[in-house]
Design a protein around this motif. Structure first.
Motif, PDB file in Angstrom:
ATOM      1  N   PHE A  91       0.806  -1.226   0.000  1.00  0.00           N
ATOM      2  CA  PHE A  91       0.000   0.000   0.000  1.00  0.00           C
ATOM      3  C   PHE A  91       0.839   1.275   0.000  1.00  0.00           C
ATOM      4  O   PHE A  91       0.279   2.366  -0.032  1.00  0.00           O
ATOM      5  CB  PHE A  91      -0.975   0.006   1.182  1.00  0.00           C
ATOM      6  CG  PHE A  91      -2.184  -0.856   0.950  1.00  0.00           C
ATOM      7  CD1 PHE A  91      -3.101  -0.540  -0.042  1.00  0.00           C
ATOM      8  CD2 PHE A  91      -2.402  -1.988   1.699  1.00  0.00           C
ATOM      9  CE1 PHE A  91      -4.216  -1.340  -0.268  1.00  0.00           C
ATOM     10  CE2 PHE A  91      -3.516  -2.794   1.481  1.00  0.00           C
ATOM     11  CZ  PHE A  91      -4.422  -2.467   0.496  1.00  0.00           C
ATOM     12  N   ARG A 196     -13.534  -5.416  14.242  1.00  0.00           N
ATOM     13  CA  ARG A 196     -12.489  -4.775  15.050  1.00  0.00           C
ATOM     14  C   ARG A 196     -11.387  -5.769  15.405  1.00  0.00           C
ATOM     15  O   ARG A 196     -10.213  -5.470  15.342  1.00  0.00           O
ATOM     16  CB  ARG A 196     -13.084  -4.200  16.322  1.00  0.00           C
ATOM     17  CG  ARG A 196     -13.832  -2.915  16.070  1.00  0.00           C
ATOM     18  CD  ARG A 196     -14.454  -2.391  17.339  1.00  0.00           C
ATOM     19  NE  ARG A 196     -15.424  -1.364  17.026  1.00  0.00           N
ATOM     20  CZ  ARG A 196     -16.210  -0.798  17.910  1.00  0.00           C
ATOM     21  NH1 ARG A 196     -16.162  -1.173  19.153  1.00  0.00           N
ATOM     22  NH2 ARG A 196     -17.072   0.136  17.558  1.00  0.00           N
ATOM     23  N   ARG A 270     -10.778   3.605   0.808  1.00  0.00           N
ATOM     24  CA  ARG A 270     -11.431   4.542   1.732  1.00  0.00           C
ATOM     25  C   ARG A 270     -11.576   4.006   3.151  1.00  0.00           C
ATOM     26  O   ARG A 270     -11.853   4.768   4.070  1.00  0.00           O
ATOM     27  CB  ARG A 270     -12.845   4.889   1.221  1.00  0.00           C
ATOM     28  CG  ARG A 270     -12.881   5.447  -0.178  1.00  0.00           C
ATOM     29  CD  ARG A 270     -12.486   6.916  -0.160  1.00  0.00           C
ATOM     30  NE  ARG A 270     -12.416   7.441  -1.503  1.00  0.00           N
ATOM     31  CZ  ARG A 270     -13.444   7.939  -2.162  1.00  0.00           C
ATOM     32  NH1 ARG A 270     -14.622   7.964  -1.572  1.00  0.00           N
ATOM     33  NH2 ARG A 270     -13.309   8.397  -3.388  1.00  0.00           N
ATOM     34  N   LEU A 272      -9.263   1.617   4.490  1.00  0.00           N
ATOM     35  CA  LEU A 272      -8.052   0.885   4.866  1.00  0.00           C
ATOM     36  C   LEU A 272      -7.590   1.286   6.267  1.00  0.00           C
ATOM     37  O   LEU A 272      -7.455   2.466   6.568  1.00  0.00           O
ATOM     38  CB  LEU A 272      -6.939   1.168   3.847  1.00  0.00           C
ATOM     39  CG  LEU A 272      -5.638   0.417   4.068  1.00  0.00           C
ATOM     40  CD1 LEU A 272      -5.830  -1.070   3.813  1.00  0.00           C
ATOM     41  CD2 LEU A 272      -4.538   0.938   3.173  1.00  0.00           C
ATOM     42  N   ASN A 273      -7.364   0.308   7.099  1.00  0.00           N
ATOM     43  CA  ASN A 273      -6.853   0.561   8.444  1.00  0.00           C
ATOM     44  C   ASN A 273      -5.887  -0.549   8.813  1.00  0.00           C
ATOM     45  O   ASN A 273      -6.261  -1.515   9.474  1.00  0.00           O
ATOM     46  CB  ASN A 273      -8.008   0.620   9.453  1.00  0.00           C
ATOM     47  CG  ASN A 273      -8.712   1.963   9.434  1.00  0.00           C
ATOM     48  OD1 ASN A 273      -8.091   3.007   9.572  1.00  0.00           O
ATOM     49  ND2 ASN A 273     -10.012   1.937   9.225  1.00  0.00           N
ATOM     50  N   LEU A 274      -4.660  -0.414   8.336  1.00  0.00           N
ATOM     51  CA  LEU A 274      -3.661  -1.460   8.638  1.00  0.00           C
ATOM     52  C   LEU A 274      -3.244  -1.354  10.102  1.00  0.00           C
ATOM     53  O   LEU A 274      -2.911  -0.289  10.580  1.00  0.00           O
ATOM     54  CB  LEU A 274      -2.445  -1.298   7.747  1.00  0.00           C
ATOM     55  CG  LEU A 274      -2.531  -1.802   6.306  1.00  0.00           C
ATOM     56  CD1 LEU A 274      -1.179  -1.793   5.655  1.00  0.00           C
ATOM     57  CD2 LEU A 274      -3.131  -3.186   6.214  1.00  0.00           C
TER      58      LEU A 274
ATOM     59  N   LYS B  16      -8.183  11.029  14.202  1.00  0.00           N
ATOM     60  CA  LYS B  16      -8.343   9.589  14.000  1.00  0.00           C
ATOM     61  C   LYS B  16      -8.876   8.967  15.278  1.00  0.00           C
ATOM     62  O   LYS B  16      -8.272   9.098  16.351  1.00  0.00           O
ATOM     63  CB  LYS B  16      -6.999   8.936  13.620  1.00  0.00           C
ATOM     64  CG  LYS B  16      -7.100   7.439  13.407  1.00  0.00           C
ATOM     65  CD  LYS B  16      -7.918   7.078  12.194  1.00  0.00           C
ATOM     66  CE  LYS B  16      -8.195   5.605  12.116  1.00  0.00           C
ATOM     67  NZ  LYS B  16      -9.042   5.241  10.986  1.00  0.00           N
ATOM     68  N   ASP B  19     -11.855   2.298  16.723  1.00  0.00           N
ATOM     69  CA  ASP B  19     -12.951   1.524  17.332  1.00  0.00           C
ATOM     70  C   ASP B  19     -14.074   2.401  17.891  1.00  0.00           C
ATOM     71  O   ASP B  19     -14.675   2.075  18.920  1.00  0.00           O
ATOM     72  CB  ASP B  19     -12.413   0.620  18.467  1.00  0.00           C
ATOM     73  CG  ASP B  19     -11.387  -0.366  17.954  1.00  0.00           C
ATOM     74  OD1 ASP B  19     -11.389  -0.605  16.731  1.00  0.00           O
ATOM     75  OD2 ASP B  19     -10.588  -0.874  18.752  1.00  0.00           O
ATOM     76  N   GLY B  20     -14.288   3.513  17.258  1.00  0.00           N
ATOM     77  CA  GLY B  20     -15.408   4.370  17.638  1.00  0.00           C
ATOM     78  C   GLY B  20     -15.216   5.220  18.878  1.00  0.00           C
ATOM     79  O   GLY B  20     -16.010   6.103  19.155  1.00  0.00           O
ATOM     80  N   LYS B  53       1.123   6.877   9.665  1.00  0.00           N
ATOM     81  CA  LYS B  53       0.353   5.966   8.808  1.00  0.00           C
ATOM     82  C   LYS B  53      -0.663   6.739   7.964  1.00  0.00           C
ATOM     83  O   LYS B  53      -0.916   6.381   6.810  1.00  0.00           O
ATOM     84  CB  LYS B  53      -0.370   4.931   9.664  1.00  0.00           C
ATOM     85  CG  LYS B  53       0.512   3.797  10.143  1.00  0.00           C
ATOM     86  CD  LYS B  53      -0.407   2.780  10.777  1.00  0.00           C
ATOM     87  CE  LYS B  53       0.270   1.681  11.493  1.00  0.00           C
ATOM     88  NZ  LYS B  53      -0.688   0.787  12.123  1.00  0.00           N
ATOM     89  N   GLY B  57      -1.029   6.976   3.875  1.00  0.00           N
ATOM     90  CA  GLY B  57      -2.243   6.392   3.285  1.00  0.00           C
ATOM     91  C   GLY B  57      -2.537   4.988   3.766  1.00  0.00           C
ATOM     92  O   GLY B  57      -3.313   4.263   3.141  1.00  0.00           O
ATOM     93  N   LEU B  58      -1.937   4.583   4.892  1.00  0.00           N
ATOM     94  CA  LEU B  58      -2.194   3.243   5.429  1.00  0.00           C
ATOM     95  C   LEU B  58      -3.362   3.234   6.405  1.00  0.00           C
ATOM     96  O   LEU B  58      -3.878   2.181   6.765  1.00  0.00           O
ATOM     97  CB  LEU B  58      -0.944   2.695   6.126  1.00  0.00           C
ATOM     98  CG  LEU B  58       0.280   2.510   5.230  1.00  0.00           C
ATOM     99  CD1 LEU B  58       1.487   2.130   6.053  1.00  0.00           C
ATOM    100  CD2 LEU B  58       0.025   1.469   4.164  1.00  0.00           C
ATOM    101  N   LEU B  59      -3.734   4.414   6.833  1.00  0.00           N
ATOM    102  CA  LEU B  59      -4.906   4.591   7.690  1.00  0.00           C
ATOM    103  C   LEU B  59      -5.739   5.715   7.092  1.00  0.00           C
ATOM    104  O   LEU B  59      -5.181   6.681   6.570  1.00  0.00           O
ATOM    105  CB  LEU B  59      -4.486   5.009   9.101  1.00  0.00           C
ATOM    106  CG  LEU B  59      -4.029   3.977  10.113  1.00  0.00           C
ATOM    107  CD1 LEU B  59      -3.672   4.673  11.416  1.00  0.00           C
ATOM    108  CD2 LEU B  59      -5.081   2.934  10.368  1.00  0.00           C
ATOM    109  N   VAL B  60      -7.032   5.573   7.186  1.00  0.00           N
ATOM    110  CA  VAL B  60      -7.908   6.620   6.666  1.00  0.00           C
ATOM    111  C   VAL B  60      -8.341   7.503   7.842  1.00  0.00           C
ATOM    112  O   VAL B  60      -8.818   6.982   8.859  1.00  0.00           O
ATOM    113  CB  VAL B  60      -9.130   5.991   5.958  1.00  0.00           C
ATOM    114  CG1 VAL B  60     -10.051   7.067   5.425  1.00  0.00           C
ATOM    115  CG2 VAL B  60      -8.666   5.090   4.825  1.00  0.00           C
TER     116      VAL B  60
END
Lengths: 275, 237
Positions: A91, A196, A270, A272-274, B16, B19-20, B53, B57-60
């Motif tokens: 990525f 999760r 949109r 993606l959460n690695l 960011k 988990d809400g 991250k 672009g590894l996390l939105v």
């Protein structure tokens, strides 16, 4: 960039399927050679019987293993390469997400085609040699009879529709199903990423839930057709109805492929959460 | 066309939430200028890696914007950022020479010659398979891959954590001798003593917010102590 991704994906994907195909080829050659020699005439020998049983069992197992291997490779490669630590490499490449996804789909599809072709050639090869052996006509004659039969079939009609049209539909449907199967695996893995924790578990749950939903969807779609078949004589159904049914089936499978493709692209770009 | 008078990274109201409910980055605003070595400093869990991250672009982001050369993270930004994650991410089945070929294939700014020179200096055989190498050697290979690029921005997430002092010296030497001085380096760490000497600017992060962004020299002058000592004072438990 897609070309480069395809090259890398081919390298990363191919080891296990290639080994499975080589094993299949070896077993096919062994089985074919038994029909070319006097092997089956020595059936009174217990060792020959044992060997024959084992080789046939291994062959059947191998046929199943080839398909299974490619399905597993599709899932493992997609998950491992994109959603584990390797995702940090993939990525951060200067490539579009759609290219990343396409490279995975196309390589998996190519391997499926190779495996199906391999399985078909293997069964056909063994059947032709065995057929020639049993009927004692020789391979050339066997192929001649086979192709004559095939030509006859092509000249026939099916519910007033030419058989070649039916074949074209079958080929198109197979292509749609080929991509459907791959995208189905990718979609389940992407859905697993929405969980999760226990993302692999989430993917497995998604697999069964989606399967149920698709089956329900198919059932609903085929109700009108089964009604038609129930109330009318099969011969009374017009060629137009068959054509419409064939067209709708292609449209539905093709449509589902497009929906799953866009879902995966959306998830990978949109959402993606690695970890 | 890239406007070099503008910062390479602009972060606007970036948030960011995991988990809400778990707030990792909170309404952050930040600018990363060009041609500077910037230390991204903060205790564990302050949001450094999450921020990095999102830049990669590894996390939105949950909300807000990250702009690199004026555009959101994507193929264009990834072509100018050279990123060293805090973990080993190389496929274990690959050989060292294969991963170098892989980088050369995808990054136009990658120098194969530089990569092989660094490999030779560290006596790492190019034919070695990655799974046979130690964690430390794999980390060095990752650093070689990152520093063999002529990127506009190098993002190094904890590059010296978990390595011995001799390796730290080598890593810092590699960074300093291989980066283009027109480029920026964003270096995340909590081991400030080792890197303080090379930093032009420092960013302190706490609870997902940038609480300070200043030149390292100005921090030393204003507080009469090293950045490391000031960091300890600010983040004292």
């Amino acid at each position: 960039m897609l070309k480069k991704l395809l090259k890398q994906e081919w390298k990363g994907f191919s080891l296990a399927p290639a080994i499975a195909m080589i094993v299949l080829a070896v077993l096919t050659v062994i089985l074919m050679s038994t029909f070319m020699t006097s092997f089956w005439e020595q059936s009174s020998n217990i060792f020959v019987d044992l060997f024959a049983g084992l080789i046939i069992l291994a062959y059947i197992f191998c046929l199943a293993a080839v398909s299974f291997c490619i399905t597993i490779c599709t899932a493992v490669r997609f998950y491992k390469n994109l959603f584990t630590d390797e995702g940090y490499l993939m990525f951060t490449l200067p490539v579009k997400t759609s290219d990343l996804l396409l490279s995975k789909i196309l390589v998996a599809a190519l391997w499926r085609i190779i495996s199906y072709t391999g399985i078909f050639l293997s069964i056909f090869g063994i059947a032709s040699v065995a057929g020639a052996y049993i009927s004692d006509t020789g391979i050339v004659q066997f192929f001649r009879e086979f192709f004559d039969l095939f030509k006859e079939l092509l000249d026939m009609t099916w519910f007033e529709l030419p058989v070649p049209l039916f074949f074209i539909w079958l080929i198109l449907l197979s292509i749609c199903y080929l991509f459907f199967d791959i995208l189905y695996i990718h979609t389940c893995i992407c859905m697993g990423q929405l969980f999760r924790k226990h993302k692999i578990g989430g993917a497995i749950i998604s697999y069964f839930v989606l399967r149920f939903v698709f089956r329900l969807f198919r059932q609903i779609l085929t109700i009108p057709l089964s009604d038609v078949l129930w109330y009318y004589n099969l011969d009374d159904i017009s060629s137009g109805t068959w054509l419409l049914t064939m067209f709708i089936s292609l449209l539905v499978i093709g449509g589902l492929c497009i929906v799953m493709y866009y879902f995966c692209t959306y998830q990978m770009s949109r959402k993606l959460n690695l970890d | 066309m890239i406007d070099i008078s503008k910062p390479i990274v602009e972060i606007q109201n970036l948030t960011k939430i995991y988990d809400g409910s778990k707030l990792a980055v909170n309404q952050m605003n930040l600018m990363i200028p060009r041609g500077r070595i910037i230390g991204l400093l903060g205790p564990n869990g302050s949001g450094k890696t999450t921020l990095i991250k999102m830049i990669n672009g590894l996390l939105v982001p949950t909300s807000g914007k990250v702009l690199i050369n004026g555009v959101a993270p994507g193929p264009a930004s990834k072509a100018v950022i050279s990123y060293l994650p805090e973990r080993t991410y190389l496929p274990p089945g690959m050989k060292v020479k294969d991963i170098i070929a892989f980088f050369a294939q995808f990054y136009e700014d990658f120098s194969i010659e530089r990569a092989y020179n660094m490999l030779q200096m560290l006596a790492i055989p190019p034919t070695a398979q990655l799974k046979t190498l130690s964690k430390g050697t794999k980390e060095k290979i990752q650093l070689i891959l990152v520093m063999s690029r002529q990127a506009q921005l190098y993002i190094l997430d904890e590059p010296i954590a978990g390595v011995d002092p001799a390796a730290r010296d080598y890593i810092l030497h590699t960074i300093m001798t291989n980066y283009d001085h027109q480029s920026s380096i964003l270096l995340s760490t909590h081991l400030i003593t080792d890197i303080e000497g090379i930093l032009d600017e420092v960013i302190f992060i706490r609870y997902g917010q940038a609480i300070m962004h200043a030149p390292a020299e100005a921090v030393r002058r204003a507080h009469g102590k090293s950045v490391d000592a000031y960091f300890r004072e600010v983040f004292a438990c």
